[in-house]
Design a protein around this motif. Structure first.
Motif, PDB file in Angstrom:
ATOM      1  N   GLY A 217      85.995  76.983  24.163  1.00 24.74           N
ATOM      2  CA  GLY A 217      85.921  78.339  24.680  1.00 24.74           C
ATOM      3  C   GLY A 217      85.396  78.424  26.095  1.00 24.74           C
ATOM      4  O   GLY A 217      85.084  79.526  26.576  1.00 24.74           O
ATOM      5  N   VAL A 218      85.311  77.288  26.786  1.00 22.99           N
ATOM      6  CA  VAL A 218      84.823  77.260  28.168  1.00 22.99           C
ATOM      7  C   VAL A 218      86.024  77.261  29.112  1.00 22.99           C
ATOM      8  O   VAL A 218      86.828  76.325  29.103  1.00 22.99           O
ATOM      9  N   PRO A 219      86.188  78.305  29.951  1.00 24.28           N
ATOM     10  CA  PRO A 219      87.333  78.348  30.869  1.00 24.28           C
ATOM     11  C   PRO A 219      87.132  77.390  32.039  1.00 24.28           C
ATOM     12  O   PRO A 219      86.025  77.227  32.545  1.00 24.28           O
ATOM     13  N   VAL A 220      88.230  76.749  32.455  1.00 28.58           N
ATOM     14  CA  VAL A 220      88.185  75.781  33.550  1.00 28.58           C
ATOM     15  C   VAL A 220      89.279  76.135  34.553  1.00 28.58           C
ATOM     16  O   VAL A 220      90.446  76.265  34.174  1.00 28.58           O
ATOM     17  N   PRO A 221      88.949  76.304  35.835  1.00 31.21           N
ATOM     18  CA  PRO A 221      89.997  76.537  36.843  1.00 31.21           C
ATOM     19  C   PRO A 221      90.914  75.324  36.951  1.00 31.21           C
ATOM     20  O   PRO A 221      90.447  74.209  37.176  1.00 31.21           O
ATOM     21  N   THR A 222      92.215  75.535  36.790  1.00 36.06           N
ATOM     22  CA  THR A 222      93.155  74.403  36.763  1.00 36.06           C
ATOM     23  C   THR A 222      94.341  74.597  37.714  1.00 36.06           C
ATOM     24  O   THR A 222      95.339  73.881  37.596  1.00 36.06           O
ATOM     25  N   GLU A 223      94.243  75.516  38.679  1.00 35.30           N
ATOM     26  CA  GLU A 223      95.400  75.785  39.531  1.00 35.30           C
ATOM     27  C   GLU A 223      95.843  74.528  40.273  1.00 35.30           C
ATOM     28  O   GLU A 223      97.045  74.197  40.312  1.00 35.30           O
ATOM     29  N   ARG A 224      94.919  73.815  40.898  1.00 35.48           N
ATOM     30  CA  ARG A 224      95.288  72.625  41.654  1.00 35.48           C
ATOM     31  C   ARG A 224      95.810  71.519  40.744  1.00 35.48           C
ATOM     32  O   ARG A 224      96.728  70.787  41.107  1.00 35.48           O
ATOM     33  N   LEU A 225      95.222  71.395  39.567  1.00 38.16           N
ATOM     34  CA  LEU A 225      95.699  70.384  38.627  1.00 38.16           C
ATOM     35  C   LEU A 225      97.115  70.715  38.162  1.00 38.16           C
ATOM     36  O   LEU A 225      97.943  69.819  37.980  1.00 38.16           O
ATOM     37  N   ARG A 226      97.411  71.994  37.989  1.00 33.90           N
ATOM     38  CA  ARG A 226      98.768  72.394  37.620  1.00 33.90           C
ATOM     39  C   ARG A 226      99.760  72.016  38.721  1.00 33.90           C
ATOM     40  O   ARG A 226     100.872  71.558  38.442  1.00 33.90           O
ATOM     41  N   ASP A 227      99.362  72.226  39.964  1.00 32.79           N
ATOM     42  CA  ASP A 227     100.232  71.838  41.078  1.00 32.79           C
ATOM     43  C   ASP A 227     100.471  70.328  41.079  1.00 32.79           C
ATOM     44  O   ASP A 227     101.596  69.860  41.300  1.00 32.79           O
TER      45      ASP A 227
END
Length: 310
Positions: A217-227
């Protein structure tokens, strides 16, 4: 148990979950250690403790790294297991992150220390991450194998449930020790295409990070990993497109993956029989080392990781 070297023992952690990943045998495509690194950097985790490397490693196998600048030695970096604490105000709990090279010895003592320490800091849940090479196509969602002390813990994670009897990595020992000490434990293994075995897989790392989000349930920013994952898939596809034979074999791997989705995990043998009936060929052979691994995908992912560092 093995003593920890404390930098700053955390206090006041809220129902922390212990998340572990180690470089070595069960880290195909560097996906588990990369996922742990993303969690640590994006959540601002701070090192709380480490283990004396001389208790765990033979230095012929895990040599220290030296940094030299303009002929002057600036110090050594020793292999070690590190414990980091991530305080996540926007979530209802915090995380304890453990990573490092899989040790050469004292596995049982190390795992007893890690799990007992996590318990003393309030942890009731342990998650271990790994990666394995598999006959899967890079163009499909990353398959996951999972096991748990209670299968309800895997709710929300699309994971295959294995039958297995054989050797295990350090994550398997952590899982067993967590169960022995009465903690809830989940282990996840991301499947990495064997034909790009020598290339870091941000796509598999992303799948593991997203699974940790679901489990904790801990949110993690993943925008760069998605790229990075999208670039990985595109670059591997471009390399395979240059070879008609590999294109055909990849198509057959995709066909088998789609059949497994249709038939289901419980009928894996039926899926294989269907694949044979449709003319399935042997798995895709490994790509040549110059397509496009170290010169493209690996450097691109390493560049991404460097961008995440403080």
């Amino acid at each position: 148990m093995i003593p920890l070297r404390w930098d700053d023992r955390p206090v006041g952690l809220r129902d922390p979950a212990l998340v572990c990943a180690f470089t070595g045998w069960t880290d195909a495509g560097d996906c588990a250690s990369s996922a742990l690194g993303v969690l640590s950097r994006r959540l601002g985790a701070q090192r709380a403790a480490s283990v004396d490397p001389e208790l765990l490693y033979t230095m012929q196998s895990y040599r220290p790294r030296i940094t030299i600048q303009d002929g002057i030695s600036e110090g050594l970096t020793w292999p070690t297991i590190e414990l980091r604490a991530a305080v996540v105000p926007q979530a209802s709990r915090d995380l304890l992150l453990v990573t490092g090279p899989e040790p050469a010895m004292r596995w049982r003592s190390l795992c007893e220390t890690l799990v007992e320490t996590a318990r003393s800091l309030g942890a009731r849940t342990v998650v271990t991450l790994g990666g394995l090479l598999s006959d899967v196509p890079h163009t499909r969602p990353v398959p996951m194998t999972g096991l748990a002390t209670d299968l309800e813990l895997l709710a929300g994670v699309d994971a295959m449930l294995p039958d297995y009897d054989g050797p295990t990595g350090l994550t398997g020992v952590v899982h067993a020790e967590a169960a022995r000490q009465g903690l809830a434990a989940v282990s996840l293994l991301a499947h990495v295409p064997h034909y790009v075995a020598g290339v870091p897989s941000p796509k598999a790392a992303l799948a593991l990070v997203e699974a940790v989000e679901t489990l904790t349930g801990v949110p993690v920013p993943t925008e760069r990993l998605r790229d990075a994952a999208a670039r990985y898939e595109r670059q591997v596809s471009d390399a395979i497109d240059q070879d008609p034979e590999r294109r055909e074999l990849l198509a057959r791997l995709e066909q088998m993956a789609d059949l497994r989705d249709i038939v289901g995990e419980a009928d894996e043998e039926d899926a294989e029989e269907l694949g044979e009936a449709l003319g399935g060929d042997p798995p895709l052979p490994p790509l040549d080392t110059d397509i496009p691994s170290a010169d493209s995908i690996a450097l691109d992912f390493q560049r991404y990781l460097r961008e995440q560092e403080d």
